[in-house]
Enzyme design. Structure first.
Site, mmCIF file in Angstrom:
data_model
loop_
_atom_site.group_PDB
_atom_site.id
_atom_site.type_symbol
_atom_site.label_atom_id
_atom_site.label_comp_id
_atom_site.label_asym_id
_atom_site.label_seq_id
_atom_site.Cartn_x
_atom_site.Cartn_y
_atom_site.Cartn_z
ATOM 1 N N GLU A 37 18.212 -31.068 -56.169
ATOM 2 C CA GLU A 37 17.229 -30.103 -55.716
ATOM 3 C C GLU A 37 17.581 -28.783 -56.403
ATOM 4 O OE1 GLU A 37 17.032 -29.413 -51.473
ATOM 5 O OE2 GLU A 37 15.503 -27.875 -51.757
ATOM 6 N N ARG A 262 30.618 -39.140 -50.801
ATOM 7 C CA ARG A 262 30.558 -37.903 -51.573
ATOM 8 C C ARG A 262 31.971 -37.410 -51.864
ATOM 9 N NH1 ARG A 262 27.816 -33.255 -50.292
ATOM 10 N NH2 ARG A 262 26.020 -34.463 -49.692
ATOM 11 N N LYS A 272 26.005 -26.610 -51.975
ATOM 12 C CA LYS A 272 25.304 -25.492 -52.604
ATOM 13 C C LYS A 272 25.070 -24.373 -51.614
ATOM 14 C CE LYS A 272 22.338 -28.361 -54.291
ATOM 15 N NZ LYS A 272 21.168 -29.014 -54.868
HETATM 16 P P1 ATP Z 1 24.528 -29.840 -51.570
HETATM 17 O O1 ATP Z 1 24.752 -29.999 -50.094
HETATM 18 O O2 ATP Z 1 25.730 -29.405 -52.311
HETATM 19 O O3 ATP Z 1 23.317 -29.043 -51.875
HETATM 20 P P2 ATP Z 1 22.940 -32.092 -51.971
HETATM 21 O O4 ATP Z 1 23.253 -33.520 -51.782
HETATM 22 O O5 ATP Z 1 21.998 -31.458 -51.017
HETATM 23 O O6 ATP Z 1 24.290 -31.303 -52.067
HETATM 24 P P3 ATP Z 1 21.258 -32.456 -54.203
HETATM 25 O O7 ATP Z 1 20.823 -31.480 -55.218
HETATM 26 O O8 ATP Z 1 20.245 -33.001 -53.273
HETATM 27 O O9 ATP Z 1 22.444 -31.780 -53.412
HETATM 28 O O10 ATP Z 1 22.080 -33.628 -54.876
HETATM 29 C C1 ATP Z 1 21.763 -34.301 -56.055
HETATM 30 C C2 ATP Z 1 22.575 -35.573 -56.104
HETATM 31 O O11 ATP Z 1 23.966 -35.272 -56.126
HETATM 32 C C3 ATP Z 1 22.321 -36.422 -54.887
HETATM 33 O O12 ATP Z 1 22.084 -37.751 -55.316
HETATM 34 C C4 ATP Z 1 23.576 -36.306 -54.078
HETATM 35 O O13 ATP Z 1 23.828 -37.491 -53.402
HETATM 36 C C5 ATP Z 1 24.646 -36.026 -55.138
HETATM 37 N N1 ATP Z 1 25.749 -35.241 -54.580
HETATM 38 C C6 ATP Z 1 25.666 -34.043 -53.986
HETATM 39 N N2 ATP Z 1 26.869 -33.630 -53.539
HETATM 40 C C7 ATP Z 1 27.753 -34.604 -53.867
HETATM 41 C C8 ATP Z 1 29.165 -34.780 -53.677
HETATM 42 N N3 ATP Z 1 29.904 -33.868 -53.074
HETATM 43 N N4 ATP Z 1 29.724 -35.897 -54.167
HETATM 44 C C9 ATP Z 1 28.970 -36.816 -54.795
HETATM 45 N N5 ATP Z 1 27.655 -36.725 -55.004
HETATM 46 C C10 ATP Z 1 27.042 -35.627 -54.544
HETATM 47 MG MG MG Z 2 20.123 -31.144 -50.711
#
Ligand code: ATP
Ligand code: MG
Length: 552
Positions: A37, A262, A272
């Site tokens: 995102e 994760r 983020k």
């Molecule tokens: P954040 O909470 O940091 O914003 P998110 O999962 O909301 O993380 P996205 O931009 O939706 O962030 O994530 C893109 C991809 O990266 C998704 O497929 C998510 O599963 C993966 N991802 C995000 N954080 C991690 C992590 N700490 N370890 C492994 N994969 C991750």
């Molecule tokens: Mg997200």
């Protein structure tokens, strides 16, 4: 595509699933996607997901899409889109297709209409508080919304009017009509569309209703023909909903969702939202602050794409969450830089030494290899004359036992040069040591085969006349606590996470430009900071110290 440094074929449960699907003919071409995102910069956790998705498909001749999951206009921005593209490329990957969820808004809306027509979705006027109250709990079944039995005709009309902008934010939502008594809370009539009057960074004001992740994601995957949709463990309980959407929306393909753990790391935050808080509250100097676990922060700090990819492979893919020791990442960059970085001398906390028996005005150019472990990197000449800088802590007036560096009346070896003996200590009015007077022994020149006597300590130096002023930025972990589960992390900031020193490097450093990495003898690996680069006053970021107690 990326050149594979380590064998990327270490098996893991997702690889096994992919292989079985290929062997059984359930899929002919594997398509994965990395779906960020655009609401912030990528972090090292995303790198794990990027490596997994790209390498998984690449190794079986498949494809990977970079897809922006841009369904929440309030938090998203083109700045993030551009940064994310740059980070993925820098890591060494190139996507087969660049996609945006917002390109499918029409298709998604058509599916919403379809669900309504099938009697599988309805417009609900409850607000989020009321909806929560009726949802029930793990032990208490939910209750139907009073709007659940609206007619198809009425729902179609209301949905269209939601789209036309007749209602304010939050006034209505579109919900799937599944089962308010389901043991899985995600199936208790989840929200599919919400009203948000906001300008989207791509579709501008074309829409004022936006799809929820659980509705949008399976549709995006299915439109793109993604075969293996990999996400993190929190979404395991959403999988039945993912399958429900794919099944009832008459999609052209049937993707499957798989979940993995994760990445969490000690002494840092990994979301983020929290990273944005650090930026917004000025705790760090932007998303690319070298203390941040963002890809851009790690790049600026001096990490290499290879080291991050190798780290991601080593931690592997598991089905249960755990916390990885941050020093493991350091191990991989140290390994990567060991044979690549020019080994040179830098003085971080200078102390001037006058060699009283060295001829005034004379300069010698001494041989110095560029990397003792990699002959191919060649050698250079370094200056030596009557005045040099050494490190302040390479001299002690009242040394503890087994201190082998310089003290009054003792001798040390200067790396690449001569033995020197400290004869006199010069202090200022406050009693601080400001200068040393030493003598050198011309017989002891490095490389001359001198065996007359031995000294235990070797220290480094930079010649005063041939010293280049430089700034050194030393880093410690951003957070004092190893484990950051809560939202209290702002109270655990390490006040010593950044230390700025002004000292010297050898004049005429080879390749002095942004991102060049050096091993400063006895200090560690440093990388030239790219911000406002000035060759006359370079800034060096500490990538990683030379040694760590950490064992892989
Ligand atoms: P954040 O909470 O940091 O914003 P998110 O999962 O909301 O993380 P996205 O931009 O939706 O962030 O994530 C893109 C991809 O990266 C998704 O497929 C998510 O599963 C993966 N991802 C995000 N954080 C991690 C992590 N700490 N370890 C492994 N994969 C991750
Ligand atoms: Mg997200």
């Amino acid at each position: 595509m990326v050149t594979l440094d380590h064998a990327s074929t270490t098996s893991n449960f997702i690889r096994n699933i992919v292989q079985e699907d290929l062997d059984a003919g359930r899929v002919t071409e594997v398509i994965t996607r990395f779906p960020p995102e655009p609401n912030g910069y990528l972090h090292i956790g995303h790198a794990k997901s990027i490596c997994l998705n790209f390498e998984l498909a690449h190794d079986v001749g498949g494809k990977t899409h970079l897809r922006f999951d841009d369904t929440n206009p309030v938090k998203e921005d083109v700045e993030y889109v551009q940064a994310i593209e740059g980070d993925v490329r820098w890591l060494g990957f190139s996507w087969d297709d660049l996609c945006f969820a917002s390109d499918y808004f029409d298709e998604m809306y058509r599916r919403a209409v379809l669900l309504v027509q099938k009697g599988l979705a309805y417009v609900c006027d409850l607000n989020s508080q009321e909806m929560r109250e009726l949802r029930g709990t793990l032990t208490v079944p939910g209750q139907d919304s009073p709007y659940r039995n609206r007619t198809v005709h009425e729902n179609l009309d209301l949905l269209e009017r939601m789209k036309q902008g007749e209602f304010p934010d939050g006034a209505k939502v579109l919900r799937a009509k599944i089962d308010m008594a389901s043991p899985n809370l995600n199936l208790r009539d989840p929200v599919l569309y919400r009203i948000t009057h906001a300008t989207h960074h791509r579709t501008k004001d074309a829409w004022c209703i936006y799809p929820m992740y659980d509705f949008a994601h399976p549709i995006e995957d299915a439109i793109e023909g993604v075969t293996h949709s990999i996400c993190t463990l929190e979404f395991e309980d959403h999988r039945p909903l993912y399958d429900w959407i794919v099944e009832h929306c008459e999609m052209p393909s049937r993707p499957h969702q798989y979940e993995f753990a994760r990445l969490n790391m000690t002494n840092t935050v990994m979301s983020k939202r929290k990273l944005k808080q650090l930026v917004d509250e000025g705790v760090v100097d932007g998303w690319d602050d070298p203390r941040m676990p963002t890809i851009s922060g790690l790049r600026r700090r001096g990490y290499t794409p290879e080291s991050i990819r190798n780290f991601a492979r080593e931690i592997g893919v598991a089905k249960s969450n755990s916390i990885v020791d941050g020093r493991m990442l350091e191990y991989f960059v140290r390994e990567d830089l060991k044979l690549k970085a020019l080994r040179t001398m830098a003085i971080l906390r200078p102390l001037k030494v006058v060699i009283t028996n060295y001829e005034e005005g004379k300069v010698e150019w001494l041989d110095a290899e560029n990397n003792a472990e990699n002959e191919a990197m060649g050698s250079r000449k370094i200056a030596f004359s009557r005045e040099i800088y050494i490190e302040q802590d390479d001299f002690m007036e009242n040394p503890p036992p087994k201190y082998f560096r310089l003290t009054q009346g003792t001798e040390v070896r200067l790396k690449h040069a001569y033995f020197i003996r400290c004869e006199e200590v010069i202090k200022n009015d406050m009693g601080e040591v400001v200068e040393l007077h030493c003598t050198y022994d011309p017989e002891t020149k490095s490389g001359s085969g001198f065996t007359g006597r031995k000294v235990k300590g070797t220290i480094h130096f930079v010649d005063v006349q041939h010293a280049q002023p430089a700034e050194f930025r030393l880093y410690e972990p951003l957070l004092l606590d190893e484990d950051q589960k809560d939202d209290e992390f702002l109270r655990h900031i390490n006040p010593r996470s950044l230390e700025v020193l002004r000292g010297y490097v050898e004049e005429g450093l080879q390749d002095l430009q942004p991102y060049t990495k050096y091993q400063f003898f006895r200090h560690g690996y440093f990388s030239v900071d790219p911000q406002r680069f000035d060759a006359l006053h370079p800034v060096f970021n500490l990538v990683v110290p030379l040694k760590s107690s950490y064992q892989l």
